[in-house]
Design an enzyme around this catalytic site. Structure first.
Site, PDB file in Angstrom:
ATOM      1  N   LYS A   1       1.093  -1.501   0.168  1.00 28.64           N
ATOM      2  CA  LYS A   1      -0.176   0.119   0.152  1.00 28.64           C
ATOM      3  C   LYS A   1       0.855   1.363  -0.019  1.00 28.64           C
ATOM      4  CE  LYS A   1      -4.592   0.578  -0.156  1.00 28.64           C
ATOM      5  NZ  LYS A   1      -5.129   0.482  -1.345  1.00 28.64           N
TER       6      LYS A   1
ATOM      7  N   THR B   1      -3.869  -5.652   0.418  1.00 33.35           N
ATOM      8  CA  THR B   1      -3.425  -3.346   1.437  1.00 33.35           C
ATOM      9  C   THR B   1      -4.153  -2.392   1.879  1.00 33.35           C
ATOM     10  OG1 THR B   1      -3.958  -2.802  -1.188  1.00 33.35           O
ATOM     11  CG2 THR B   1      -2.154  -4.043  -1.170  1.00 33.35           C
TER      12      THR B   1
ATOM     13  N   ARG C   1      30.662  32.861  -8.297  1.00 35.50           N
ATOM     14  CA  ARG C   1      29.442  32.399  -8.651  1.00 35.50           C
ATOM     15  C   ARG C   1      28.751  31.811  -7.348  1.00 35.50           C
ATOM     16  NH1 ARG C   1      29.415  26.104 -11.095  1.00 35.50           N
ATOM     17  NH2 ARG C   1      30.310  24.670  -9.140  1.00 35.50           N
TER      18      ARG C   1
ATOM     19  N   GLN D   1      31.164  18.330  -7.367  1.00 39.70           N
ATOM     20  CA  GLN D   1      31.466  17.192  -6.724  1.00 39.70           C
ATOM     21  C   GLN D   1      32.163  17.382  -5.920  1.00 39.70           C
ATOM     22  OE1 GLN D   1      31.605  18.246 -10.013  1.00 39.70           O
ATOM     23  NE2 GLN D   1      31.272  16.930 -11.386  1.00 39.70           N
TER      24      GLN D   1
ATOM     25  N   HIS E   1      21.730  26.354 -11.345  1.00 39.13           N
ATOM     26  CA  HIS E   1      22.022  27.202 -11.810  1.00 39.13           C
ATOM     27  C   HIS E   1      21.811  28.554 -11.420  1.00 39.13           C
ATOM     28  CE1 HIS E   1      23.968  24.138 -13.371  1.00 39.13           C
ATOM     29  NE2 HIS E   1      23.558  23.388 -14.450  1.00 39.13           N
TER      30      HIS E   1
END
Length: 293
Positions: free
Chosen positions: A12, A60, A178, A221, A249
């Site tokens: 479920k 379920t 940035r 990363q 971005h």
């Protein structure tokens, strides 16, 4: 040709349960737990696939009812506690169930403050971030994976991206300054099924957020690795952590047509396409994951 039934499970999905716990004088102080619960069962269910024999199938609808009933019967506590209770119930109550996997997403609510005083029974939704857990139980063992989704983070400087290879498709300029923004989806596997769930979750979240803020980033990363490393070094109950981090971005707008400079002050925030960074970090002494994932 022989056709064989492979791995299968059923359950479920997304039972939405809101549990109000009443305390204080006359039950006037309320706490709220807002959970979306998914139950998936695996086991001796080949007959229902092959012949339509449902004699071993736990409906379920019964799974849904168990979620509501156990939310009433027990103090829900942390979502890991509730997921363990549910999963163990299905495994131990039904001989046909070999494995129960319970996933819970919790929407946090915070108490509304009136003239500096927390209201006893009025709440506001605490943003889009969700707390999550997935508990897998068999008759012999339990595994717990917890995490957060949509943990939205941004810093306006302290991030660079340069030194990447260039080819005929490259238009992206190198940058030494940035905006770095992301929405962290993190899952961490516990080494055991008896941690202090609340303290561990709060500390893992704190380490992720603080590392994002303080680590000077040369790539998303590198930031992901630093966040995971901080968690594994500080929290010994965590065996492994997996993260997915979209790069939200922010592009500096060219204001030169209007005779204006733009020293990283005005940005266009693009929702898609976006870079997607994923990674897994594991302790070298971590126990095997078993059925955790």
């Amino acid at each position: 040709m022989t056709v064989r039934l492979g791995d299968n499970q059923y359950g479920k999905a997304e039972t939405h349960v809101v549990r109000v716990t009443k305390g204080g004088t006359g039950g006037s102080l309320h706490d709220i737990k807002d959970m979306t619960v998914t139950v998936m069962l695996a086991g001796d269910f080949a007959d229902t696939h092959l012949t339509g024999d449902n004699s071993k199938v736990v409906p379920t609808d019964s799974q849904k009812n168990a979620v509501f009933a156990l939310a009433k019967e027990f103090a829900v506590g942390e979502i890991e506690h509730f997921a363990l209770r549910l999963a163990r119930q299905f495994v131990h109550d039904h001989a046909s169930v070999r494995r129960a996997r319970v996933s819970i997403a919790e929407q946090p609510w915070t108490r509304i403050t009136i003239r500096g005083k927390p209201h006893p029974h009025a709440f506001e939704r605490a943003g889009s971030e969700l707390r999550v857990t997935t508990v897998t139980s068999t008759r012999d063992a339990d595994w717990v994976v917890s995490g957060v989704t949509d943990l939205t983070l941004l810093k306006t400087t302290g991030s660079e991206f340069w030194g990447f290879p260039k080819d005929r498709f490259t238009t992206l300029p190198e940058t030494h300054d940035r905006v770095l923004a992301t929405a962290v989806d993190a899952r961490w596997r516990y080494a055991r099924a008896d941690a202090d769930w609340s303290a561990a979750r709060d500390e893992v979240r704190r380490l992720i957020v603080e590392t994002f803020a303080t680590k000077h980033s040369l790539s998303l990363q590198q930031t992901l690795y630093a966040m995971g490393e901080a968690v594994l070094q500080a929290r010994h109950e965590v065996a492994e952590i997996r993260m997915a981090m979209p790069n939200r971005h922010h592009f500096a707008v060219d204001l030169s047509p209007f005779g204006m400079d733009n020293d990283n002050e005005v940005f266009y925030a693009a929702d898609r396409p976006y870079g997607l960074i994923e990674g897994t970090l594991t302790r070298d002494d971590a126990p095997e994951p078993g059925l955790a994932w």
